[in-house]
Design a protein around this motif. Structure first.
Motif, PDB file in Angstrom:
ATOM      1  N   ARG A  55      15.369 -11.210   5.512  1.00 54.80           N
ATOM      2  CA  ARG A  55      15.867  -9.827   5.357  1.00 54.80           C
ATOM      3  C   ARG A  55      15.822  -9.374   3.900  1.00 54.80           C
ATOM      4  O   ARG A  55      15.551  -8.220   3.610  1.00 54.80           O
ATOM      5  N   VAL A  56      16.086 -10.294   2.954  1.00 46.70           N
ATOM      6  CA  VAL A  56      15.994  -9.926   1.528  1.00 46.70           C
ATOM      7  C   VAL A  56      14.555  -9.490   1.219  1.00 46.70           C
ATOM      8  O   VAL A  56      14.322  -8.476   0.568  1.00 46.70           O
ATOM      9  N   PHE A  57      13.588 -10.256   1.712  1.00 48.81           N
ATOM     10  CA  PHE A  57      12.173  -9.910   1.460  1.00 48.81           C
ATOM     11  C   PHE A  57      11.805  -8.588   2.135  1.00 48.81           C
ATOM     12  O   PHE A  57      11.119  -7.754   1.546  1.00 48.81           O
ATOM     13  N   VAL A  58      12.268  -8.403   3.373  1.00 47.27           N
ATOM     14  CA  VAL A  58      11.924  -7.169   4.100  1.00 47.27           C
ATOM     15  C   VAL A  58      12.519  -5.958   3.376  1.00 47.27           C
ATOM     16  O   VAL A  58      11.869  -4.922   3.235  1.00 47.27           O
ATOM     17  N   ASP A  59      13.752  -6.106   2.870  1.00 48.45           N
ATOM     18  CA  ASP A  59      14.369  -4.994   2.109  1.00 48.45           C
ATOM     19  C   ASP A  59      13.534  -4.639   0.881  1.00 48.45           C
ATOM     20  O   ASP A  59      13.599  -3.535   0.368  1.00 48.45           O
ATOM     21  N   VAL A 112       1.232  -5.943  -5.555  1.00 45.43           N
ATOM     22  CA  VAL A 112       2.459  -5.784  -4.774  1.00 45.43           C
ATOM     23  C   VAL A 112       2.465  -6.841  -3.666  1.00 45.43           C
ATOM     24  O   VAL A 112       1.482  -6.985  -2.936  1.00 45.43           O
ATOM     25  N   HIS A 113       3.565  -7.559  -3.565  1.00 48.83           N
ATOM     26  CA  HIS A 113       3.642  -8.678  -2.620  1.00 48.83           C
ATOM     27  C   HIS A 113       4.434  -8.259  -1.379  1.00 48.83           C
ATOM     28  O   HIS A 113       5.644  -8.143  -1.426  1.00 48.83           O
ATOM     29  N   ASP A 114       3.689  -8.037  -0.286  1.00 47.46           N
ATOM     30  CA  ASP A 114       4.370  -7.572   0.930  1.00 47.46           C
ATOM     31  C   ASP A 114       4.077  -8.488   2.129  1.00 47.46           C
ATOM     32  O   ASP A 114       4.210  -8.090   3.273  1.00 47.46           O
ATOM     33  N   TYR A 115       3.631  -9.712   1.826  1.00 47.02           N
ATOM     34  CA  TYR A 115       3.265 -10.654   2.888  1.00 47.02           C
ATOM     35  C   TYR A 115       3.912 -12.006   2.564  1.00 47.02           C
ATOM     36  O   TYR A 115       3.590 -12.620   1.551  1.00 47.02           O
ATOM     37  N   VAL A 170      19.764 -14.138  -4.897  1.00 52.16           N
ATOM     38  CA  VAL A 170      18.397 -14.665  -4.777  1.00 52.16           C
ATOM     39  C   VAL A 170      17.349 -13.622  -5.174  1.00 52.16           C
ATOM     40  O   VAL A 170      16.238 -13.979  -5.579  1.00 52.16           O
ATOM     41  N   LEU A 171      17.692 -12.354  -5.081  1.00 53.85           N
ATOM     42  CA  LEU A 171      16.699 -11.313  -5.389  1.00 53.85           C
ATOM     43  C   LEU A 171      16.220 -11.416  -6.836  1.00 53.85           C
ATOM     44  O   LEU A 171      15.030 -11.313  -7.130  1.00 53.85           O
ATOM     45  N   LEU A 172      17.191 -11.658  -7.726  1.00 53.75           N
ATOM     46  CA  LEU A 172      16.850 -11.814  -9.141  1.00 53.75           C
ATOM     47  C   LEU A 172      15.835 -12.962  -9.319  1.00 53.75           C
ATOM     48  O   LEU A 172      14.856 -12.850 -10.057  1.00 53.75           O
ATOM     49  N   MET A 211      10.392  -3.278  -4.214  1.00 57.72           N
ATOM     50  CA  MET A 211       8.995  -3.687  -4.258  1.00 57.72           C
ATOM     51  C   MET A 211       8.853  -4.967  -5.107  1.00 57.72           C
ATOM     52  O   MET A 211       9.447  -5.058  -6.173  1.00 57.72           O
ATOM     53  N   ILE A 212       8.094  -5.920  -4.630  1.00 60.53           N
ATOM     54  CA  ILE A 212       7.929  -7.176  -5.369  1.00 60.53           C
ATOM     55  C   ILE A 212       6.555  -7.137  -6.055  1.00 60.53           C
ATOM     56  O   ILE A 212       5.527  -7.371  -5.417  1.00 60.53           O
ATOM     57  N   GLU A 213       6.569  -6.821  -7.343  1.00 59.52           N
ATOM     58  CA  GLU A 213       5.305  -6.593  -8.056  1.00 59.52           C
ATOM     59  C   GLU A 213       5.183  -7.579  -9.211  1.00 59.52           C
ATOM     60  O   GLU A 213       6.158  -7.880  -9.889  1.00 59.52           O
ATOM     61  N   ASP A 214       3.968  -8.065  -9.450  1.00 61.30           N
ATOM     62  CA  ASP A 214       3.791  -9.004 -10.560  1.00 61.30           C
ATOM     63  C   ASP A 214       3.239  -8.293 -11.802  1.00 61.30           C
ATOM     64  O   ASP A 214       3.063  -7.079 -11.801  1.00 61.30           O
ATOM     65  N   ARG A 215       2.959  -9.048 -12.856  1.00 62.25           N
ATOM     66  CA  ARG A 215       2.510  -8.471 -14.140  1.00 62.25           C
ATOM     67  C   ARG A 215       1.159  -7.795 -14.031  1.00 62.25           C
ATOM     68  O   ARG A 215       0.760  -7.048 -14.892  1.00 62.25           O
TER      69      ARG A 215
END
Ligand code: SAM
Ligand code: SF4
Length: 326
Positions: free
Chosen positions: A53-57, A9-12, A285-287, A1-5
């Protein structure tokens, strides 16, 4: 999940395919002789597929192709085919010029929706805005998308004294056309000579429509950046994107990747993270993605606080819109 402070949640993902374009909209591209990025500096199809694919994962569920003009890239059909394999809603924002040439690729990809930009319904004004005589092509291509049953929205950047007198001509289109017309407040970017007195505001847009039509607010969709309205008896509807006068940052779920592979956590962010160079060096790149999102400001890239009327566009550090990917 890509979440900020702030728990967003960033899913787009908004993915720019190129900074090249077959139009020259004066509010988007700084100069007629603007130098497009050389092809080698752009993400190549395999790199786009890898990064997507990194983002979709990490939970990204929607990818919008944009640019510059995404459909001018010669390898756009191959890129679209690969992205269509991913478990995401695929969408595209285009100026519509190449829709007829690419209609079979567009249909095969099963796009969830296509947004076509068209700021005027007058051929002469279209030329003035885009510096190209292609109004009828765009209009016919919107009809083509509708004939093929593709969900279509029309993006209209409203500028005072330029096209604010056409708001209800666009509304009239929605009587027969099942489209959403999205009126967008004019935003400042590098080189576009933005001044606050050119902004035709959300309130002014609504006043103009309400002077001729009955409007009813529609329920907001999650993470929606537009305020939507229906008009009794019309097949389509309209919305207003009020970034300048009433931004939607609290529910923001968007991340942007520029055509040269830089991650921007906001349309107005100063900083960028170079994912493409890291990928080419074989780094993780995920980091970098997570670090970038953690640094996201609460609102408008931390750059445009306060009343838009007092904003000095020269103080904003950013790229031009064509170079970011709208
Ligand atoms: N070429 C495609 C198109 O025109 O739809 C995609 C890229 S374009 C940058 C994406 C959207 O951004 C278009 O709807 C365009 O009108 C809008 N846009 C560009 N510059 C803008 C500005 N300064 N303020 C508001 N919207 C802008
Ligand atoms: Fe090209 Fe779209 Fe920018 Fe117009 S708004 S110059 S069509 S990228």
């Amino acid at each position: 999940m890509i979440e900020d402070r702030f728990g967003r949640v960033h899913d787009y993902l908004r993915l720019s395919l190129t900074d090249n374009c077959n139009l020259r909209c004066f509010y988007c591209m700084p100069e007629e002789n603007y130098a497009f990025a050389p092809h080698a500096r752009l993400m190549q199809p395999a790199e786009i597929d890898h990064l997507a694919r990194v983002f979709v994962d990490q939970g990204v569920r929607k990818i919008r192709l944009t640019g510059g003009e995404p459909l001018v890239r010669k390898d756009a059909p191959a890129i679209i085919r690969a992205l269509a394999e991913l478990p995401v809603q695929l969408a595209c924002t285009t100026n519509g010029i190449r829709v007829d040439e690419m209609i079979s690729d567009i249909e095969a990809a099963g796009f969830a929706g296509i947004n076509v930009s068209l700021d005027t319904l007058q051929a002469g004004k279209f030329f003035k805005i885009t510096r190209r005589d292609l109004f009828h092509r765009v209009r016919n291509n919107i009809s083509l998308l509708l004939e093929r049953g593709i969900r279509t929205k029309i993006n209209v950047v409203v500028m005072k004294g330029l096209n604010d007198d056409e708001i209800n001509d666009f509304i009239a289109l929605t009587r027969e056309w099942p489209v959403e017309v999205r009126f967008i407040e004019f935003m400042p970017f590098s080189g576009n000579r933005w001044t606050s007195n050119q902004v035709f505001t959300y309130r002014e847009i609504l006043e103009a429509v309400n002077a001729e039509y009955e409007t009813n607010p529609l329920p907001a969709e999650p993470n929606e950046t537009a305020r939507r309205f229906s008009i009794p008896g019309h097949q389509g509807n309209f919305s207003v994107i009020s970034t300048m006068t009433a931004p939607f940052c609290a529910g923001c779920n968007r991340i942007r990747l520029t055509a040269d592979g830089k991650l921007k956590n906001c349309l107005f962010s100063k900083s960028e993270t170079d994912l493409l160079s890291a990928l080419r060096r074989g780094e993780d790149v995920l980091l970098l993605i997570m670090e970038n999102i953690r640094a996201k400001a609460r609102e408008l890239g931390g750059q445009m606080t306060g009343n838009f009327e007092n904003l000095d566009a020269r103080s904003i550090e950013n790229r031009s819109m064509i170079n970011i990917g709208g």
